[in-house]
Structure formats: C-alpha cells, structure tokens
Motif scaffolding. Structure first.
Motif, PDB file in Angstrom:
ATOM      1  N   GLU A   8      11.431  15.894  -0.014  1.00 22.82           N
ATOM      2  CA  GLU A   8      10.339  16.184  -0.950  1.00 22.82           C
ATOM      3  C   GLU A   8       9.102  15.348  -0.619  1.00 22.82           C
ATOM      4  O   GLU A   8       7.971  15.838  -0.667  1.00 22.82           O
ATOM      5  CB  GLU A   8      10.788  15.893  -2.380  1.00 22.82           C
ATOM      6  CG  GLU A   8      11.776  16.891  -2.943  1.00 22.82           C
ATOM      7  CD  GLU A   8      12.323  16.460  -4.298  1.00 22.82           C
ATOM      8  OE1 GLU A   8      12.693  17.343  -5.089  1.00 22.82           O
ATOM      9  OE2 GLU A   8      12.386  15.233  -4.566  1.00 22.82           O
ATOM     10  N   ALA A   9       9.320  14.093  -0.286  1.00 26.50           N
ATOM     11  CA  ALA A   9       8.194  13.223   0.053  1.00 26.50           C
ATOM     12  C   ALA A   9       7.521  13.672   1.339  1.00 26.50           C
ATOM     13  O   ALA A   9       6.289  13.569   1.473  1.00 26.50           O
ATOM     14  CB  ALA A   9       8.674  11.779   0.166  1.00 26.50           C
ATOM     15  N   LEU A  10       8.292  14.163   2.297  1.00 28.34           N
ATOM     16  CA  LEU A  10       7.702  14.731   3.511  1.00 28.34           C
ATOM     17  C   LEU A  10       6.778  15.891   3.156  1.00 28.34           C
ATOM     18  O   LEU A  10       5.677  16.010   3.702  1.00 28.34           O
ATOM     19  CB  LEU A  10       8.797  15.227   4.459  1.00 28.34           C
ATOM     20  CG  LEU A  10       9.548  14.210   5.304  1.00 28.34           C
ATOM     21  CD1 LEU A  10      10.656  14.912   6.086  1.00 28.34           C
ATOM     22  CD2 LEU A  10       8.615  13.474   6.269  1.00 28.34           C
ATOM     23  N   GLU A  11       7.237  16.757   2.253  1.00 29.51           N
ATOM     24  CA  GLU A  11       6.433  17.912   1.834  1.00 29.51           C
ATOM     25  C   GLU A  11       5.155  17.452   1.150  1.00 29.51           C
ATOM     26  O   GLU A  11       4.064  17.979   1.427  1.00 29.51           O
ATOM     27  CB  GLU A  11       7.255  18.792   0.885  1.00 29.51           C
ATOM     28  CG  GLU A  11       6.540  20.054   0.441  1.00 29.51           C
ATOM     29  CD  GLU A  11       7.372  20.889  -0.521  1.00 29.51           C
ATOM     30  OE1 GLU A  11       6.789  21.800  -1.153  1.00 29.51           O
ATOM     31  OE2 GLU A  11       8.581  20.622  -0.658  1.00 29.51           O
ATOM     32  N   ALA A  12       5.273  16.459   0.266  1.00 31.16           N
ATOM     33  CA  ALA A  12       4.090  15.950  -0.430  1.00 31.16           C
ATOM     34  C   ALA A  12       3.113  15.313   0.557  1.00 31.16           C
ATOM     35  O   ALA A  12       1.897  15.565   0.501  1.00 31.16           O
ATOM     36  CB  ALA A  12       4.511  14.930  -1.490  1.00 31.16           C
ATOM     37  N   LEU A  61       8.014   5.995   1.142  1.00 30.56           N
ATOM     38  CA  LEU A  61       7.218   5.281   2.134  1.00 30.56           C
ATOM     39  C   LEU A  61       7.542   5.761   3.544  1.00 30.56           C
ATOM     40  O   LEU A  61       6.640   6.007   4.359  1.00 30.56           O
ATOM     41  CB  LEU A  61       7.471   3.780   2.022  1.00 30.56           C
ATOM     42  CG  LEU A  61       6.788   3.057   0.866  1.00 30.56           C
ATOM     43  CD1 LEU A  61       7.409   1.676   0.674  1.00 30.56           C
ATOM     44  CD2 LEU A  61       5.294   2.937   1.112  1.00 30.56           C
ATOM     45  N   GLU A  62       8.834   5.897   3.837  1.00 30.79           N
ATOM     46  CA  GLU A  62       9.241   6.355   5.170  1.00 30.79           C
ATOM     47  C   GLU A  62       8.675   7.737   5.471  1.00 30.79           C
ATOM     48  O   GLU A  62       8.184   7.996   6.586  1.00 30.79           O
ATOM     49  CB  GLU A  62      10.759   6.379   5.283  1.00 30.79           C
ATOM     50  CG  GLU A  62      11.246   6.784   6.662  1.00 30.79           C
ATOM     51  CD  GLU A  62      12.752   6.976   6.739  1.00 30.79           C
ATOM     52  OE1 GLU A  62      13.255   7.218   7.861  1.00 30.79           O
ATOM     53  OE2 GLU A  62      13.431   6.905   5.699  1.00 30.79           O
ATOM     54  N   ALA A  63       8.709   8.615   4.483  1.00 28.27           N
ATOM     55  CA  ALA A  63       8.187   9.961   4.693  1.00 28.27           C
ATOM     56  C   ALA A  63       6.692   9.941   4.987  1.00 28.27           C
ATOM     57  O   ALA A  63       6.213  10.632   5.899  1.00 28.27           O
ATOM     58  CB  ALA A  63       8.473  10.821   3.462  1.00 28.27           C
ATOM     59  N   PHE A  64       5.945   9.152   4.244  1.00 30.34           N
ATOM     60  CA  PHE A  64       4.505   9.090   4.491  1.00 30.34           C
ATOM     61  C   PHE A  64       4.203   8.478   5.850  1.00 30.34           C
ATOM     62  O   PHE A  64       3.271   8.908   6.544  1.00 30.34           O
ATOM     63  CB  PHE A  64       3.811   8.323   3.362  1.00 30.34           C
ATOM     64  CG  PHE A  64       3.324   9.212   2.248  1.00 30.34           C
ATOM     65  CD1 PHE A  64       2.009   9.629   2.197  1.00 30.34           C
ATOM     66  CD2 PHE A  64       4.208   9.675   1.284  1.00 30.34           C
ATOM     67  CE1 PHE A  64       1.558  10.475   1.191  1.00 30.34           C
ATOM     68  CE2 PHE A  64       3.784  10.519   0.267  1.00 30.34           C
ATOM     69  CZ  PHE A  64       2.452  10.927   0.217  1.00 30.34           C
TER      70      PHE A  64
END
Length: 344
Positions: free
Chosen positions: A22-26, A57-60
């Motif tokens: 989800e964070a990757l998508e955001a 954090l990792e995704a961003f």
C-alpha cells in the motif's frame, strides 16, 4: 489514493500503518503526481501525526530510488545530512569528505536548496560558495569528480526530478514530511557504508531497522549537530552502529580522546563555511573546527573498515592534514569541477 489516505488519516485512534505494498502505491502516486496537491499535502500531514512505520519508510525510499538516476561510479561512504540545512553549526562533513578520500574512502555528498522545517544554510549553498554551480553537476561531472578526487556532490532534485516537482507543496506545508528521510537514502552511487544524521533519539530503532532492510554493509546513525551526521566536539554524541543485521548504541566522547574543545560562536554564511573548511584542510583553522573534522573523519574511516580503531583513524587523518594530502584532494576536486586549475 483516497482510500489509502483514509487509512492513515482516521485520527489518533483510528489511523493505521499502510502495508508495504500500500505504501508503494501511495509513494508512486505522490512521486508521479497522480495524486492531487491536496491529497499529497493531506497524506504528508497524516503521516507526520501518525509517525511513519518502517515499511512505509522503506516503500518511499524504494520509489524515490526508482525515479532517481543512480550509478555505481564510486562505492564508498554516503553522508546523509538533513536537507533543511544549518543555522548555528559548522559543516564538518564537507572538509571531512576530502580527508576520507585522501585515505582511500570515496565519499558521496548530496543535497538540495534549503527546505523546511529549518530553512538553514544547505550543503547546496556551501558548494555554490566554492564557485561551483551545484545545479550543473550532472552524471558526467560526477564521474569526473569521482575519478579525479573521489568526492561527489549530487544535486538531488536534478538527479531525482519528481522531488523537484514536489518542492512547492513541501514549502507550503513548512514542516517535515516522510520525504525528509526518504531523499537522504536514495544512495545515488550504491555506497556500502552510510553516515546518517537524525534529530531525535526516538527514531534510532526505526531507522536502524530500515537501514538493515536497505542492505547497507555498515551504517552509523548520528544524533549530531542540528540533526546532521556530524559528531559534536564539545560534548558526547549518541549514535547507533548498524551492522550484520544488528544495531547498538555507541557514545562518541571527545573528552576521552583529548579533543573536547569549546566551539566559538560564529555568524555562519555559506562563504564562511567554505573559508573555515579550507582553513581546516590547510591546517590553519580554529582548534574546535579542526578537531571536529578530525573526529568525524576518523569515525567514518572506522565505519568504512579502513582503520581498526578511532585512535588509529585520528592518527591517520592528522597525518593527511599535516602532509597536505587532504588539501591536494580538495584542489583536485575544485580543478575538475571548475574546469581550470585554481590560482595559487
């Protein structure tokens, strides 16, 4: 984006951390500006209130890396200080970079024009004060600087254009966002070693776990001067050493090394930062600034596994100042990027 925003913005009790996917998508929606300015601003504020998880954090970090120009032109130490700059402290990391390069450890520095929340003097401003235009340091010039001197400065918004497009929103918000951490971890040159500055010791655990996930060989997270990676010279500094999937607290106390020195108050400008840095490299600086550079360079030499102890690092760095090797690297760097030898 609206559905993801609802999850992080439900308030203190209702908000939840996003999953990694989800964070990757955001992050992708934000970096590509598929999300609207209102949605981006709301997401940044919601994350600031909730506090970012390690997975978020990792995704961003992975998404800013995806949209950045990254190349293994040199693999040494990445120095990651805050992009909001400084107001009251010396940029020891700048002259220390040339000491490290003289000792055989390539250094990557990076930054951008000053950002909130501090709006201080940025490393970008310091580079400009040397006479070099940091906005023109493209991949070709970076490769030249790496080859000639082993020190590279990366203008982050030129090498990761989506961050430049998000600047206006960040300036209007005027506060720290998740990007303040993510942009410092782009790792433009694939460095195995990392020196990373933080403001608060409450983030040591989360950032240590993040850095383990990102795969650095060894890292030093420093609660340094104005949230930078610079160890203090007039008092002990708290830091975490991250290595082999583990992390532990380390205190760097300059008094135990005979380096503890009161720091004179100065009205810092970019030009004054450069003048003091050059004085350090010539062996002519105030003792406080000279000792701070020696301590930071020695700690980073130890981090990069070039010396067996902090004391050995200090001895090595002092010799590189005394014999002119560090100043020679700095002059080579300037010559390479200015395109002509500097006047004697």
């Amino acid at each position: 984006m609206i559905n993801l925003l609802k999850e992080v913005a439900r308030g203190k009790r209702g908000a939840r951390d996003l999953t990694y996917d989800e964070a990757l998508e955001a992050a992708d929606s934000i970096l590509t500006l598929k999300a609207t300015p209102a949605q981006i601003g709301a997401f940044f504020i919601a994350e600031r209130i909730k506090m970012e998880s390690v997975e978020e954090l990792e995704a961003f970090v992975q998404i800013v890396r995806k949209y950045a120009e990254r190349s293994p032109i040199q693999e040494g130490l990445d120095c990651a200080g805050p992009y909001d700059g400084r107001k009251s402290s010396f940029y020891a990391t700048f002259p220390a970079a040339f000491l490290l390069a003289a000792a055989g450890v390539p250094v990557t520095l990076h930054g951008a024009a000053s950002l909130p929340p501090k709006w201080g003097i940025g490393l970008h401003d310091v580079i400009r004060a040397t006479g070099i235009n940091p906005d023109e340091l493209n991949a070709e010039k970076a490769a030249l600087a790496a080859r000639e001197a082993g020190v590279v400065y990366i203008p982050t918004e030129q090498w990761c254009p989506p961050l430049g497009k998000l600047r206006q929103i960040r300036e209007e918000l005027g506060m720290r966002t998740i990007l303040n951490s993510a942009e410092k971890l782009i790792d433009f040159t694939h460095s195995p070693y990392l020196a990373f500055g933080v403001y608060h010791n409450t983030v040591f655990d989360r950032l240590s776990r993040l850095i383990i996930k990102l795969g650095y060989r060894k890292a030093l997270i420093v609660q340094g001067a104005e949230g930078s990676e610079d160890l203090f010279i007039d008092r002990p500094t708290r830091a975490y050493v991250v290595e082999n999937g583990e992390f532990h607290l380390r205190i760097y106390d300059p008094e135990t090394l005979g380096l503890d020195t009161p720091v004179p108050e100065k009205e810092w400008t970019p030009a004054e930062q450069v003048a003091v840095a050059e004085a350090v490299l010539r062996g002519e600086a105030d003792m406080a600034f000279a000792n701070q550079v020696l301590l930071n360079a020695a700690a980073r030499l130890e981090l990069a596994e070039q010396v067996g102890s902090l004391e050995e690092g200090l001895y090595t760095c002092k010799a590189l100042i005394d014999n002119g090797a560090a100043l020679a690297v700095y002059n080579s760097w300037m010559d390479a990027l200015l395109g002509a030898p500097r006047p004697a």
